[in-house]
Design a protein around this motif. Structure first.
Motif, PDB file in Angstrom:
ATOM      1  N   UNK A  24      -6.529  65.768  19.467  1.00  9.90           N
ATOM      2  CA  UNK A  24      -5.754  66.942  19.856  1.00  9.90           C
ATOM      3  C   UNK A  24      -6.517  67.719  20.909  1.00  9.90           C
ATOM      4  N   UNK A  25      -5.886  67.964  22.061  1.00  8.78           N
ATOM      5  CA  UNK A  25      -6.511  68.784  23.101  1.00  8.78           C
ATOM      6  C   UNK A  25      -6.239  70.240  22.770  1.00  8.78           C
ATOM      7  N   UNK A  90      -0.460  71.355  30.318  1.00  9.72           N
ATOM      8  CA  UNK A  90      -1.049  70.018  30.433  1.00  9.72           C
ATOM      9  C   UNK A  90      -1.802  69.600  29.180  1.00  9.72           C
ATOM     10  N   UNK A  91      -2.014  70.514  28.242  1.00 15.04           N
ATOM     11  CA  UNK A  91      -2.709  70.148  27.011  1.00 15.04           C
ATOM     12  C   UNK A  91      -1.922  69.084  26.244  1.00 15.04           C
ATOM     13  N   UNK A  96      -0.987  63.426  24.486  1.00 18.37           N
ATOM     14  CA  UNK A  96      -0.139  62.228  24.464  1.00 18.37           C
ATOM     15  C   UNK A  96      -0.890  61.009  25.009  1.00 18.37           C
ATOM     16  N   UNK A  97      -1.596  61.187  26.103  1.00 16.68           N
ATOM     17  CA  UNK A  97      -2.363  60.075  26.669  1.00 16.68           C
ATOM     18  C   UNK A  97      -3.448  59.614  25.708  1.00 16.68           C
ATOM     19  N   UNK A  98      -4.160  60.567  25.110  1.00 21.65           N
ATOM     20  CA  UNK A  98      -5.278  60.216  24.228  1.00 21.65           C
ATOM     21  C   UNK A  98      -4.824  59.438  23.009  1.00 21.65           C
ATOM     22  N   UNK A 104      -0.690  48.953  26.656  1.00 21.53           N
ATOM     23  CA  UNK A 104       0.716  48.987  27.092  1.00 21.53           C
ATOM     24  C   UNK A 104       1.330  50.365  26.871  1.00 21.53           C
ATOM     25  N   UNK A 105       1.055  50.943  25.711  1.00 22.21           N
ATOM     26  CA  UNK A 105       1.599  52.269  25.406  1.00 22.21           C
ATOM     27  C   UNK A 105       1.008  53.319  26.351  1.00 22.21           C
ATOM     28  N   UNK A 106      -0.277  53.184  26.655  1.00 24.72           N
ATOM     29  CA  UNK A 106      -0.937  54.116  27.557  1.00 24.72           C
ATOM     30  C   UNK A 106      -0.309  54.070  28.943  1.00 24.72           C
ATOM     31  N   UNK A 107      -0.062  52.890  29.436  1.00 23.98           N
ATOM     32  CA  UNK A 107       0.536  52.746  30.767  1.00 23.98           C
ATOM     33  C   UNK A 107       1.942  53.335  30.795  1.00 23.98           C
ATOM     34  N   UNK A 108       2.697  53.163  29.719  1.00 24.90           N
ATOM     35  CA  UNK A 108       4.042  53.736  29.665  1.00 24.90           C
ATOM     36  C   UNK A 108       3.990  55.263  29.690  1.00 24.90           C
TER      37      UNK A 108
END
Length: 549
Positions: A24-25, A90-91, A96-98, A104-108
């Protein structure tokens, strides 16, 4: 132009997210056990590059640190172009990225982010990054650099340095060769700016006795040693707890957080401090500052963020009046509910005081609404913000007397000695020393500006912290229903009683703060309110008796 998917995929496969963890950011960025952060670092490298592209190639900062946390922890946070914290919207993107489960999920998630935010990938991306002295730092920086490589970021490594210096560098880089130039974009530029202004501000004042600095065995030790050379005899410094390479020493039984939570001198300093001598503690990344001293009976006295705010704000108000600017420059102070009631009363009699929810981002944004905004958390994190309009006023004002001219020059030099990007322990230390020199105060006179109400902070582990909802800058509960009324009934039984309950932002605990006229009453009120919380939720007490957070 499109995302370099092949490069991202190749490097992302080297930094897979641990399946059992959720990141969590928050206000402090990402923060957890250092060995679990490798995947997060890689993704932050790419996110920082995208943030820069979204802002037309302005330089973004990345700081690898866990501040006052113990050594096994580490973390990372992003810094926006003016040296401020990452824009709040942007937090959620960072989170979401982390938490993308695999490559594959990261690239999406990346593709959706670029599309949703309309990021022009043809724009340049520039990042400056640094780390503190934690042993996990080099490996995490290597993962971060893989993220830069994957996106083709133009990255500048600022090495091992304090969090506030990294914030300073970001702003200096982005304002270089503009009318708003903040300073030379180097550590030397930072040191030169602060030390030169400090020397001007204390010129003609009696020499200050040496100041003891507890460096928390962190990166602040290195910065303080450099600053000491720039200051010379204008402020003699005695640096203690400087073991930056000793395993387990960082923040251990020392540092600003230890002083605040334990309310005593770090054991490693006890043989060095004599009665009447002032001292201060930094935290692990040097963005928090706590002062303290021993009285003639060798009793410990803590001068925390509230005390710093009172000292500094009253001084600035007096300077504004002396400069003949009281009708043009409005000074205000921002606090959280954790500010001691004694400080709030003292300050309210001198200038506008506003209370906001806990968290630096809330304090910083509220302070920006004043011509000169002062904010300090009780934990020692804070700074002073001079609005661009106020700085223009100071530059253009024509004083009518020598006294006005002197006060005006002091205000101008204060804008240089203060790091306005973020709370900065070394900058704040110089600010405090300026005021003490001008007021001819020792710790005793400073401490006597007002009397702190005894207070206690405890926590209760609860099954679900989300049921606790607050309003009025977190000072009152709106749910669970009826609990605030019971707290009110209890608080009224204590002289000068005040208590509030708020959920933690990072763990399933509820924090209880209480004040009263006497120490025993503050302790009793805190535990009785904690009991109400416990009864409401069926939670377990989080701490053994006598442990307070």
């Amino acid at each position: 132009m499109s995302l370099p998917i092949d490069d991202i995929r190749r490097l992302a496969d080297l930094h897979q997210k641990p399946r059992h963890l959720h990141f969590q950011y928050g206000t402090a960025g990402f923060r957890t056990i250092g060995e679990n952060l490798e995947s997060v670092m890689f993704k932050v490298g790419i996110l920082a590059g995208l943030r820069s592209k979204r802002l037309d190639g302005h330089t973004i900062g990345v700081m690898v640190t866990a501040s006052h946390n113990p050594e096994p922890d580490n973390g990372v946070k992003l810094v926006d172009p003016r040296g401020e914290m990452l824009e709040a919207s942007w937090e959620s993107h960072a989170t979401a990225l982390a938490n993308a489960a695999d490559t594959d999920a990261f690239i999406e998630v990346l593709k959706n982010l670029v599309k949703t935010l309309k990021i022009d990938l043809s724009k340049p991306s520039r990042v400056v990054y640094a780390r503190d002295t934690r042993p996990s730092g080099p490996a995490l920086v290597a993962a971060l650099e893989d993220g830069f490589t994957a996106l083709g970021v133009e990255a500048r490594n600022a090495g091992v340095t304090t969090t506030p210096i990294l914030h300073y560098l970001v702003r200096a880089i982005n304002t270089k060769s503009t009318k708003d130039t903040y300073g030379d974009d180097s550590v030397e530029g930072y040191m030169q700016k602060l030390s030169t202004a400090f020397k001007k501000l204390v010129a003609g004042k009696p020499a200050s006795p040496p100041l003891i600095i507890d460096c928390a065995n962190g990166v602040g030790a290195e910065a303080a040693a450099t600053l000491s050379k720039y200051l010379g005899e204008s402020l003699p410094l005695i640096l203690l707890n400087t073991e930056t390479t000793t395993p387990g020493a960082l923040n251990h039984a020392c540092g600003a957080d230890f002083v605040k939570t334990q309310q005593k001198i770090p054991p490693s300093l006890s043989s060095h401090i004599k009665a009447g001598q002032r001292a201060c503690s930094l935290d692990g990344d040097a963005d928090r500052l706590m002062y303290f001293y021993l009285d003639d009976r060798s009793q410990f006295h803590m001068l925390d963020g509230d005390k710093i705010a009172a000292l500094v704000a009253a001084f600035i108000v007096d300077l504004v009046k002396s400069a003949g600017l009281e009708n043009e420059v409005r000074v205000g102070i921002v606090q959280t509910a954790y500010a001691n009631g004694g400080s709030t009363k003292y300050l309210s009699e001198r200038l506008p005081v506003r209370c906001v929810p806990t968290g630096v981002k809330h304090l910083h944004h509220a302070a920006e609404r004043y011509d000169v905004g002062v904010y300090f958390e009780a934990n020692g994190h804070g700074t002073v913000l001079f609005s661009p309009e106020t700085q223009a006023t100071l530059a253009e004002h024509q004083p009518s007397t020598p006294a006005q001219s002197t006060a005006l020059n002091h205000l101008i030099n204060l804008t240089q000695v203060i790091n306005q990007t973020v709370g900065d322990a070394l900058s704040d230390m110089l600010l405090v020393e300026v005021v003490l020199a001008h007021r001819s105060y020792s710790g005793v006179e400073w401490d006597s500006l007002y009397v702190d109400l005894p207070n206690r902070l405890v926590k209760v582990v609860v099954p679900d912290r989300s049921i606790f909802k607050t309003e009025d800058a977190e000072r009152r509960l709106v749910s669970p229903s009826g609990l605030q009324a019971r707290i009110d009934d209890l608080t009224r039984k204590y002289e000068a009683g005040r208590a509030f309950v708020r959920p933690s932002g990072t763990e399933d605990v509820v924090r209880v703060y209480a004040e009263a006229r006497l120490r025993a009453q503050a302790d009793e009120l805190a535990y009785r309110v904690a009991g109400l919380v416990y009864d409401e939720t069926g939670g377990d007490p989080a701490t053994r008796p006598g442990e307070f957070l």
